[in-house]
Design an enzyme around this catalytic site. Sequence first.
Site, PDB file in Angstrom:
ATOM      1  N   ASP A  19      -2.065  10.925  -1.940  1.00 49.18           N
ATOM      2  CA  ASP A  19      -2.341   9.907  -2.958  1.00 49.18           C
ATOM      3  C   ASP A  19      -2.693  10.527  -4.301  1.00 49.18           C
ATOM      4  OD1 ASP A  19      -2.868   8.569  -0.254  1.00 49.18           O
ATOM      5  OD2 ASP A  19      -2.753   6.910  -1.671  1.00 49.18           O
TER       6      ASP A  19
ATOM      7  N   ARG B 139       0.873  -1.183   0.000  1.00 48.27           N
ATOM      8  CA  ARG B 139       0.000   0.000   0.000  1.00 48.27           C
ATOM      9  C   ARG B 139       0.906   1.228   0.000  1.00 48.27           C
ATOM     10  NH1 ARG B 139       2.325   1.958   3.802  1.00 48.27           N
ATOM     11  NH2 ARG B 139       0.714   3.528   3.932  1.00 48.27           N
TER      12      ARG B 139
ATOM     13  N   ALA C   5       0.739   5.182  -2.070  1.00 51.85           N
ATOM     14  CA  ALA C   5       0.541   5.512  -3.483  1.00 51.85           C
ATOM     15  C   ALA C   5       1.725   5.133  -4.378  1.00 51.85           C
ATOM     16  CB  ALA C   5       0.209   7.006  -3.607  1.00 51.85           C
TER      17      ALA C   5
HETATM   18  O1  MRU Z   1      -4.518   3.308   2.242  1.00 49.46           O
HETATM   19  P1  MRU Z   1      -3.029   3.482   2.187  1.00 49.46           P
HETATM   20  O2  MRU Z   1      -2.320   2.914   3.355  1.00 49.46           O
HETATM   21  O3  MRU Z   1      -2.479   3.015   0.865  1.00 49.46           O
HETATM   22  O4  MRU Z   1      -2.841   5.057   2.237  1.00 49.46           O
HETATM   23  C1  MRU Z   1      -1.559   5.595   2.174  1.00 49.46           C
HETATM   24  C2  MRU Z   1      -1.547   7.059   2.368  1.00 49.46           C
HETATM   25  O5  MRU Z   1      -2.570   7.677   2.559  1.00 49.46           O
HETATM   26  C3  MRU Z   1      -0.229   7.748   2.233  1.00 49.46           C
HETATM   27  O6  MRU Z   1      -0.202   8.890   3.045  1.00 49.46           O
HETATM   28  C4  MRU Z   1      -0.052   8.158   0.779  1.00 49.46           C
HETATM   29  O7  MRU Z   1      -0.135   7.040  -0.071  1.00 49.46           O
HETATM   30  C5  MRU Z   1       1.195   8.873   0.528  1.00 49.46           C
HETATM   31  S1  MRU Z   1       2.526   7.719   0.650  1.00 49.46           S
HETATM   32  C6  MRU Z   1       3.936   8.199   0.205  1.00 49.46           C
END
Ligand code: MRU
Length: 381
Positions: free
Chosen positions: A247, A53, A55
């Site tokens: 994201d 997980r 982004a």
């Molecule tokens: O649902 P997730 O755990 O994939 O969400 C991740 C986030 O919200 C992060 O803050 C985002 O992807 C930025 S990561 C560099």
Amino acid sequence: MNIDGKAWRTIWLEQGGRSVGVIDQTQLPHRFSTRSLTTLDQAAEAIATMVVRGAPLIGVTGAYGLMLALQADPCDASLAAAFEQLNATRPTAINLRWALERVRDRVAPLPPAERAAAAAAEAAVIADEDVLMCEAIGAHGLELFRSIAAARPSERQHEPLNVLTHCNAGWLATVDWGTALAPIYKAHRTGLPIHVWVDETRPRNQGASLTAFELGREGVPHTVIVDNAGGHLMQHGLVDAVIVGTDRTTRTGDVCNKIGTYLKALAAFDNGVPFYVALPASTIDWTLADGVAEIPIEARSPDEVTLITGLSKPNAADSSADVLRCVQLTPAGTVGFNPAFDVTPARLVTGLITERGVAEASEAGLRSLYATESAGTDGAP
Ligand code: MRU
């Protein structure tokens, strides 16, 4: 990043490129284990179930997922179907579509027999670029942290810089370094005293499990807080800056990040605490201008709200008896709703920390750093 003395990235090729290795993030922080993905379906499932997980990392996993699909069948129909399957796994992070388009556009003109190797090469380039972008974000963010620390009143100069973060935007969310955590690692490694307030980040607790895991392994002082504590800490002068990832970022500087980020931005605004968002170029969606209206927000299973998983410790004297357990929080039959992200409008964002420097959260600010990438998008001069 190092785990017990070994350098790790979050994703790698194995078995001469026939398999993709990943860290299983659903088991952290209690178990460090890896998984091998050998098919398109396994790659799609790993993204959807959040084995991987964050982004940038789901973008790279998607890219390698296309490679696996093309190894099995390199025809046009297989490429198109794999693109759609992977792109549908998680709708909010734009990095996924961005990486899939990059691989598809690279391989589509080639003869089918050459496509899988070309996809592997392109995915590797995307992964390497992600590491470089995140490290550069770290360098720019470090400069910012230094100036925030230096601007504090003289009686507070001896204190560590107190930074609050939400969710996990660390190396586990990327290939290495992370986005929001990269400046924190740079600060710690260069001797700028820093302490991190880690929002637990309900419902999946990426802060309490993943960010706390990362910071602990790196030796960065940190304290996990409940999601509702941040505003109180800011009112009492205990937060010098907030830094989060994103994201999807609109060309106007609205940022979409883990649910709850918007509330932290409001509290920061009300208390005069700078609120920074760290992002690589791959997170900018140049086609969108209004984040609240236009960014699709993933609704995940209500089970993530009504159930919670943790380490059960039936025998304090014998940790080998510890087991991961899922327990119910709510009355049986209670309805839950689980929007996974929210949008923070640009007006609440102090600045965007990118691999090219720090920009104002606005269309002009982003265009000043990305003139080429933004050319031809709506509103372009
Ligand atoms: O649902 P997730 O755990 O994939 O969400 C991740 C986030 O919200 C992060 O803050 C985002 O992807 C930025 S990561 C560099």
